[in-house]
Design a protein around this motif. Sequence first.
Motif, PDB file in Angstrom:
ATOM      1  N   GLY A   1      -5.416  -0.214   3.172  1.00 63.48           N
ATOM      2  CA  GLY A   1      -5.397  -1.638   3.495  1.00 63.48           C
ATOM      3  C   GLY A   1      -5.974  -1.874   4.873  1.00 63.48           C
ATOM      4  O   GLY A   1      -5.686  -1.136   5.822  1.00 63.48           O
TER       5      GLY A   1
ATOM      6  N   TYR B   1       0.848  -1.189   0.000  1.00 61.11           N
ATOM      7  CA  TYR B   1       0.000   0.000   0.000  1.00 61.11           C
ATOM      8  C   TYR B   1       0.891   1.250   0.000  1.00 61.11           C
ATOM      9  O   TYR B   1       1.256   1.766   1.057  1.00 61.11           O
ATOM     10  CB  TYR B   1      -0.939  -0.011   1.211  1.00 61.11           C
TER      11      TYR B   1
ATOM     12  N   THR C   1      -6.681   2.178  -0.321  1.00 59.42           N
ATOM     13  CA  THR C   1      -5.433   2.931  -0.235  1.00 59.42           C
ATOM     14  C   THR C   1      -4.627   2.601   1.013  1.00 59.42           C
ATOM     15  O   THR C   1      -3.399   2.590   0.975  1.00 59.42           O
ATOM     16  CB  THR C   1      -5.716   4.447  -0.254  1.00 59.42           C
TER      17      THR C   1
END
Length: 759
Positions: free
Chosen positions: A669, A483, A667
């Motif tokens: 996680g 991420y 974005t």
Amino acid sequence: MPELSVVVYGRNVQGHLPEALAELTGAGPAGTGLAGTGPVGTAGPAPGEAPTTPAPVVEVIVAAVGPTAQDAAARHPSVTVVPLPDGTPDSTARAAGAARATGRWLQFAHSKDGVTALAARGAAERAAALPETVDVLLTDHVRSTWRYARTPSPDGRFLAKPGRRDVPVGDCPDLLKVTPLLGTRIVRADFWRAHAELFATDDELFVAYAALLAADRVAAYDQVALEDRQLRAESLPPVTPDDRFALLETYERLLRLAAERAAGPGPTAVLYAAMVTASLRIIARAKLPEPAARDFFRRASRAAVAHRPPGYRRPGGLEGVRRRLLEEDVYAKYRAFQAANQQRRKVRSTIGAGRQAVGRKVRDARYHQDLRRPVDPDLAVFSAYWDRGVACNPAAIAAKLAELAPHVHPVWIVGAENVPLLPPGTDHVVPGTRRYWRTLATAKYLVNNANFPNAVVKRPDAVHVQTHHGTPLKRMGLDQLDYPAAAKGLNFHELLARVDRWDYSVSSNSHSTQMWQRAYQSRYEELDHGYPRNDVYYTATAADVRAVRERLGIAPGSRALLYAPTHRDYEATWTPRLDLAALAERLGEETVLLVRGHYFYGGAASPLTGLRRAGRVIDVSSYDPVEDLALAADALITDYSSIMFDYANLDRPIVIYADDWETYAKTRGVYFDLLAEPPGHVARTQEELTRLLTSPAWRDETAAKARAAFRRRFCEFDDGRAAERVVRRVFLGESPTELPPITPLDERTPAPTPEEATS
């Protein structure tokens, strides 16, 4: 007639128009629309009146180019579309949009930029309160680039100059120092149309300044009304020498306009300084071809002399030398001066770097000398939230340590700016000082809810305790590798080196224990003892609850709702995702909103400033400890903040406001689907949230069942004795079997609710 018409104009640059309309109408993930009051806000009937078709407070006009603009606007029925052919210049698009607008005030926003529904509503209400003599309402903005989102502007200090007064720009020339963006100039529609010829240019810089110079009176509004999305320079057509000359011509035209309007010496001085500064910046940084650079220097020199205000005095220092050389039109001397100055900076930088290196070597030498000193078995170092002060789990451990092991002396690491906020008598060290390094080198115990700096050495006989500061919903540690938004700037090799120093990791539930092991892979003992900071949720009394509410100014019998959203890795500043003023109004006088912004945004200007005086919205972003706020609240409203796991210990209602769950999960996680396993009801829009909170649903049987399941999973080890177990295990060396057992969930009694505390 609406108060404000927002005219979105221009071609759909890099596909930003759909996003801009979603924000403005409140229909998209980034929108903060006024739920229940129309897509961009409407004025409803007065109390007791029959419902009528409401008049919109804000209307949206799209005067944009191409089929993409029409398709985007078609998804928003409330938007008026003015289709324009390809190649339509911006000035023509603005004029076409203004011609269709019916609002008393106009705001022009390029299709690449952003205006939220909440921002438009706020600006409309501010404009509506202005007298007819005011022509321009000057606002603040934030700036976004491909790397950073919503960075605050430097304009606040200029917007603050007139206060709530409206003034001629000649009486407050600093208003001309506000960043020249047309979107931050909200203009009276009659004023704009009266000066249509003056504003009929594609040169936004000129129009932004000219609006202020042409206005009879200007008012300032220190709230953000525009997100200026700056496109990456490499994605735009290259800037030509002709563009540089055009900028100079713009400033000359503005200075002539200031003279025609008799703006006065103040505005003229500001514009002149802006012109000279821009000229010198172009000469120094634009990398013009040599013939063009010489020509530009000569042209800028003539302008600097021709428009120099009477009584003008050049500034001192190097800037004054640069301006003198420009005025004298000595290009060769200027380049020689520039080269010499660059060499001087390079030498100073080298010397400075050398001094820093020497300073680091001296510090390291002293620190390593201290590392040879004996470890002090009765010295403990505490830090919380990157040296913010006495807080969180470390604070609860330190308090219990004073009770059970008073022979251990605590020293807190606290940043210099936070030292005045420390409780009286707190022994502390400031990072970087001589005592700071000696204390870290000789302390037996080091307790932190984050991590100590990389330079700290783990001594074999020292004990490091990682307390953490929340139950993980979002991905942490090594789980952030996939991420990029979350992992930005994180060096995973250094992270693991810091983790390798841990001896103990404190956990409040089995979920956390498993996630810490996965995210922070190293050898340490898990302390499944509960979070010490949550002990207060089982030890606080009715008197404690009443005292906190009294300190916060919550009237007896009022319902207090704590709104505590989390940090977004994709936002640089905090913007409330709720229209708090509208929510407070709908909830009524018997409800108080306690609003707490995330501590990551502590340095930013609070967006709640304008609401604090309302009484029903209390900004508690700087209030510590947060546990007090939880005790005072009848219910919690949050999105994805770990405060929900702590608050669940109180067994009080929790409402999740998840308007951007998909974006956040993608974005940042996440470890589990919060919407599938929530601690209570979930609202996806402000209207849904309002309906929950204005009916009995916020604490109904469905909410209670969801909360019970959530508590069984995430309040596993918290029973009011977590700090005692940590102190006995770490500082007193007791074995796990000797520690107080964890009280089963069904046998625990949380602190009284505010309702119980007053009965």
